[in-house]
Design an enzyme around this catalytic site. Structure first.
Site, PDB file in Angstrom:
ATOM      1  N   ASP A 139      49.379  21.223  14.800  1.00 57.83           N
ATOM      2  CA  ASP A 139      49.194  22.100  13.652  1.00 57.83           C
ATOM      3  C   ASP A 139      50.447  21.993  12.787  1.00 57.83           C
ATOM      4  O   ASP A 139      51.466  21.415  13.197  1.00 57.83           O
ATOM      5  CB  ASP A 139      48.920  23.549  14.091  1.00 57.83           C
TER       6      ASP A 139
HETATM    7  C1  NOJ Z   1      47.752  25.729   9.650  1.00 58.44           C
HETATM    8  C2  NOJ Z   1      46.488  26.251  10.261  1.00 58.44           C
HETATM    9  O1  NOJ Z   1      46.783  26.930  11.461  1.00 58.44           O
HETATM   10  C3  NOJ Z   1      45.442  25.193  10.534  1.00 58.44           C
HETATM   11  O2  NOJ Z   1      44.259  25.829  10.919  1.00 58.44           O
HETATM   12  C4  NOJ Z   1      45.261  24.324   9.336  1.00 58.44           C
HETATM   13  O3  NOJ Z   1      44.255  23.379   9.590  1.00 58.44           O
HETATM   14  C5  NOJ Z   1      46.570  23.656   9.002  1.00 58.44           C
HETATM   15  N1  NOJ Z   1      47.563  24.673   8.690  1.00 58.44           N
HETATM   16  C6  NOJ Z   1      46.467  22.697   7.829  1.00 58.44           C
HETATM   17  O4  NOJ Z   1      46.301  23.385   6.656  1.00 58.44           O
END
Ligand code: NOJ
Length: 761
Positions: free
Chosen positions: A294
């Site tokens: 993430d």
């Molecule tokens: C953080 C989020 O937790 C995740 O769900 C998302 O896909 C990513 N950022 C990318 O934007």
């Protein structure tokens, strides 16, 4: 990889030159990887054998693009040098194709980029938030929604979405409950499969297919106290029985990528958790796609206190099994040094690169790197119709006293009020980067357009937005209510109150909305309350004050027409709660599939006001409940009314005792004894009465949407393989344990007909 290349790879400085000179070694012609008739693994091997260490590390690096003066030149340079394997947040289709062209034409080996984005519940045509989609209990419409999202997003060059989000969530304070399918393992498993199928399509090389990404791996939904980015404490058995199954289902459905989550579970951050990312995902499930971290979650292992610095974070991330790093750049910065120091192995780097290349080959990106879908697919008629169908199926009728809904022919003047009656932006819900609010059709639009010829719609919003505390408009709404036949009040939450980083400690209606409903209720007019929100809210008071309540998790672009048709009875509501609705925040976590505990509550508990003063302390005869809140929720999981009336009868099993490889056939007679054609979601639950470890009091194991005309009956038939009763027991192995069970068929998790059966060894 051949042994010469392997040997040389430890001396980072000469790799590039040597591999260039030796071409692709044992893997045939240097251009073999460009030949689509070759098997994917051969192509991967051929390409990998020609890559320098820098090019390899570039493939592991994902960067977020921005839209500004220097973006094109900066990213062109990095991509041409082979320093970036994937982009997210690409601002436009022009940027997507331009960057892809640089990768194909200017980078040494012409490796295409994987262009990604958060396409969570629609791209342009916005479907209900995933929690709302789960409320449909309809895997077909959910699959269709994902397919439509893929068709629209790929028309702008996006071939990888960060969805489905399949975190089991049992705490509605957590804002991200909106993004998932709720509290239940079985429902989330089925939705996970449907979404992966929809996004990825039937043929991965089709230009409209997007790689799916099962996230957040794993346990993120159990964030302590419902606060985002918080720690989780999930022991292995719970992890295996509850949190992992939706991810395993995604793997079985062919999901190409996984995202490691932000949380540390029992002290180990997900991006450094080898047990989960490698031993389980690859070892036990045989996954051969790739894992992306993430956003900055590799670097954030330093914040967790799990790594001393970014260099250690890069080491732990790669060694645990994170193949591609999103945005924190620790791999590209530190990996060479780590390799020189022997802290990471070139074989592991190669494996990660191969995992990423494999997905790029599987998606056909080497053959068709550029946009190949026409732009006009966005907001097409069939897409809007499907979004309307999803919104319609997702609305949950929580109350309908005296059959106030559907509004009858006699209703000629209505007051439409509340801050979400015409909230184009908020109706779309959280995680919408691309849907345009001008395309949203609100309830106000739909009532005026579709019903405006027959009824007079008076619109008085009363409040400007959900958090609005200015009560001045409430009097105007009350005044307007005097002259109408019915009042429709649309309240709830703005979209920004749920989703990532938007958690709440209080789940009552925000702003002056509670006062609005209270005042409208006092007018004595039939009051229909529609709630649009990203989570279940604690609306007991509003339920009591309203004649009817329709709950619509932010319903997306076509929410307005869907709700209008439900309110006027063109269709009957059929959604069911995908998550338990707490009566009070203090009950959280509250979910149906709990263990029994030593003294289960039975409904005759003494509540706080019934305890005599100076009552003597005794624990005997007491059960598990709250003095001030009893033990039941406001609405149980699986609950939802319709305009029909569904009666269940004659539950039967084909046998009373089953062996472990049998399939149970369970039937019940379902009759619509109401006055309207309607759809019921018939649900099958089981309980395993005694196990090597305690088992939940109920577990959903099947559901079916059944539509019946007034007076019509049918036999609902479920086929449940006994293998579905397996769980991880005392020995941490997955087995069906012989013994006694109960099976229920009914309309929610708190009712239904039941019948016993047993499983023998
Ligand atoms: C953080 C989020 O937790 C995740 O769900 C998302 O896909 C990513 N950022 C990318 O934007």
């Amino acid at each position: 990889m051949n042994s010469i290349t392997r040997l040389l790879l430890t001396g980072a400085g000469i790799i590039g030159i040597t591999t260039l000179l030796t071409g692709c070694g044992a893997s045939g012609s240097p251009d073999l990887y460009k030949d689509s008739s070759q098997p994917v693994e051969k192509r991967v091997e051929s390409l990998l054998s020609q890559m320098t260490l820098d090019e390899k590390l570039g493939q592991l690096n994902q960067r977020s693009m921005w839209d500004g003066d220097n973006a094109l030149s900066y990213f062109s340079g990095e991509i041409a040098s082979g320093n970036i394997g994937s982009l997210l947040n690409v601002p436009s289709p022009f940027h997507a194709d331009s960057m892809q062209r640089v990768a194909m034409e200017q980078s040494r080996l012409g490796i295409p980029l994987l262009i990604s984005r958060d396409v969570i519940h629609g791209y342009k045509t916005i479907f209900p938030i995933p929690l709302g989609q789960a409320a449909t209990f309809d895997t077909l419409i959910v699959e269709k929604g994902a397919r439509i999202a893929a068709v629209e997003a790929s028309s702008d060059g996006i071939r990888w979405t960060f969805a489905p989000m399949i975190d089991i969530a049992r705490d509605p304070r957590w804002g991200r409950i909106a993004e998932g399918c709720g509290e239940d393992v079985y429902l989330t498993r089925l939705m996970s499969r449907a979404m992966v199928k929809g996004f990825q399509g039937d043929d991965l090389t089709d230009p409209t297919s997007m790689a799916a990404c099962a996230k957040h791996f794993v346990g993120y939904g159990a964030s302590e106290s419902g606060r985002d980015y918080n720690s989780t404490f999930i022991p292995e058995r719970l992890l295996r029985n509850i949190y992992l199954p939706p991810f395993e289902e995604a793997c079985k459905a062919g999901c190409l990528t996984y995202m490691s989550s932000f949380n540390d579970n029992d002290g180990v951050p997900a991006s450094g958790n080898k047990f989960v990312l490698t031993d389980i995902l690859r070892g036990e499930w045989g996954f051969n796609g790739f894992v992306v971290s993430d956003w900055a979650s590799v670097g954030e292992m330093v914040n967790h206190g799990f790594c001393a610095d970014n260099k250690e974070a890069a080491m732990k991330g790669l060694n645990a099994g994170v193949d591609m790093e999103m945005e924190s750049c620790t791999y590209i910065t530190h990996m060479k040094e780590l390799l020189d120091e022997g802290k990471v192995k070139i074989d592991d780097i190669d494996k990660s690169v191969a995992n990423i290349l494999r997905v790029k080959f599987m998606l056909g990106l080497f053959e068709k790197p550029y946009i190949a879908t026409p732009q006009e697919v966005k907001y097409s008629e069939p897409h809007l119709a499907a979004a309307k169908e999803a919104a319609m199926k997702s609305a949950i009728l929580l109350k309908n006293d005296n059959d106030v809904l559907p509004l009858s022919q006699g209703v000629k003047r209505i007051l439409l009020t509340g801050p979400l009656a015409d909230a184009r932006h908020d109706q779309m819900g959280t995680w919408v980067f691309d849907g345009e609010k001008d395309k949203t059709v609100t309830l106000l639009d739909a009532l005026r357009k579709e019903y405006g010829n027959d009824i007079t719609v008076i619109y008085e919003p009363a409040l400007g937005y959900s958090r609005d505390k200015n009560e001045a408009g409430i009097a105007r709404a009350v005044n307007a209510a005097r002259g109408v036949d019915a009042v429709i009040a649309v309240v709830g939450e703005e979209s920004i109150l749920s989703g990532e980083a938007h958690c709440l400690a209080d789940l009552d209606l925000v702003g002056a909305q509670g006062k609005l409903i209270e005042a409208l209720s006092r007018t004595g007019k039939p009051l229909v309350t529609v709630v649009m929100a990203g989570r279940p809210l604690t609306i007991k008071k509003q339920i009591d004050e309203s004649d009817a309540v329709l709950y619509s998790f932010h319903p997306g672009t076509m929410g307005g027409p869907a709700l209008a048709d439900l309110i006027f009875g063109k269709e009957s509501p059929s959604g069911k709660t995908p998550v338990t609705f707490p009566a009070r925040v203090g009950q959280i976590p509250i979910y149906y599939s709990k263990n029994a505990g030593s003294r289960p509550a039975h409904g005759t508990e003494t509540l706080i006001n019934d305890i005599p003063q100076e009552g003597g302390q005794t624990s005997l005869g007491n059960t598990s409940y709250w003095l001030d809140a009893g033990f039941g929720p406001l609405f149980p999981f699986g609950y939802g009314l319709s305009y029909g009336k569904f009666d269940y009868a004659d539950i039967a099993l084909d046998k009373t005792s089953y062996s472990k490889d049998d399939c149970i056939t369970a039937t019940a007679k379902l009759t619509n004894s109401g006055k309207h054609k309607a759809t019921e979601v018939a649900q099958l639950y089981i309980r395993d009465h005694a196990g090597s470890v305690t088992r939940p009091v109920k577990e959903l194991k099947g559901f079916e949407r059944v539509t019946l005309s007034p007076g019509e009956s049918t036999t609902v038939t479920f086929r449940l393989p006994v293998s579905e009763l397996a769980f991880y027991g005392a020995d941490m192995k997955k087995n069906v344990e012989a013994g006694d069970f109960t099976l229920w068929i009914g309309g929610d998790s708190d009712c239904g007909l039941s019948t016993p059966f047993s499983v023998t060894d």
